[in-house]
Design a protein around this motif. Sequence first.
Motif, PDB file in Angstrom:
ATOM      1  N   ASP A 284       0.850  -1.195   0.000  1.00  0.00           N
ATOM      2  CA  ASP A 284       0.000   0.000   0.000  1.00  0.00           C
ATOM      3  C   ASP A 284       0.888   1.249   0.000  1.00  0.00           C
ATOM      4  O   ASP A 284       1.760   1.403   0.853  1.00  0.00           O
TER       5      ASP A 284
ATOM      6  N   SER B 153      -0.128   4.388   0.390  1.00  0.00           N
ATOM      7  CA  SER B 153      -0.736   5.555   1.039  1.00  0.00           C
ATOM      8  C   SER B 153       0.222   6.232   2.012  1.00  0.00           C
ATOM      9  O   SER B 153       0.273   7.471   2.090  1.00  0.00           O
TER      10      SER B 153
ATOM     11  N   GLU C  91       2.730   8.193  -0.009  1.00  0.00           N
ATOM     12  CA  GLU C  91       2.122   9.404  -0.550  1.00  0.00           C
ATOM     13  C   GLU C  91       1.997  10.481   0.524  1.00  0.00           C
ATOM     14  O   GLU C  91       2.270  11.666   0.278  1.00  0.00           O
ATOM     15  N   THR C  92       1.592  10.068   1.730  1.00  0.00           N
ATOM     16  CA  THR C  92       1.480  11.023   2.838  1.00  0.00           C
ATOM     17  C   THR C  92       2.840  11.605   3.191  1.00  0.00           C
ATOM     18  O   THR C  92       2.975  12.818   3.414  1.00  0.00           O
TER      19      THR C  92
END
Length: 294
Positions: free
Chosen positions: A187, A189, A192-193
């Motif tokens: 993942d 995410s 990206e954060t």
Amino acid sequence: MTDTAPALRHSAEALSGALPPLLVAAEHLANSALPGAHGRRRIGPGAEFWQFRPSHASDAATRIDWRRSARGDDLFVRETEWQAARAVTLWVDTGAAMAFSGDPARETKSARARLLALALGLVLLRGGERVGLAEADLPPRLGRAQAELLTMALATEAATTTEHGAVDLHAAPTGGHVVLFSDFLGDLSAIETALDQAANRAMRGILVQILDPVEEDFPFDGRTRFESMSGHLSYETLRASDLRTDYAARLAARKDHLAGLARQSGWHATTLHTDRPASEGLLWLYHALGEGGR
């Protein structure tokens, strides 16, 4: 220091020690890096003398070194080396997926990532940069003692039941550089954060995807059972070869996504393979950090 720390340090020292000849072969870096802490061989504010060069029409009169110029008919400018040390934060994915190797004779993704991270850290420290780790309460610092701390922190594969580690850059200095090592197959995410946070804090960096050639080529055929390194996921098929085309497309899409994330943040991204010489990856990383500026 753990039992494996001396071996890792020896391997990283050998790898980083091979960097200067590689830099000589790489024309764009030959004049910008040295193996020791002797400045960066870049023009900039500093007290250390670098070289004299013939003056240009655009040079102000105050830059002329009149003592050197008095030896002949030409005017010379005295240049000093850039001495503003960068802060470079390294992060190595400690997830179980990084323990994978498609061949018992080949090192794991984790071993290659840790070797590259330490070798890069050693080279940067020798050049007078500050280096630290994102997940070891080890903020960027200078010096030989920091090299020992990096070695101990990276010496062993972390025992974890999660498939992928979660990057956390809250302790990385604002305006610094970051190098993230992972297979980036989970993942994204958290990545990206982290990149969003880094962009807001004027941080530059590199996404380094480490893959085993088996993950790249998907050489499976017939009945095959796939299991994640953590043991949490499994899948069995009677015709593994039927998955090859879709797998290749998804892997290519993942690489494109990583490259897009890097571009949006002003970062670099690359994929390195565990069957290739580690020195190739180290040279690329050092070059990419050089392009990142200061």
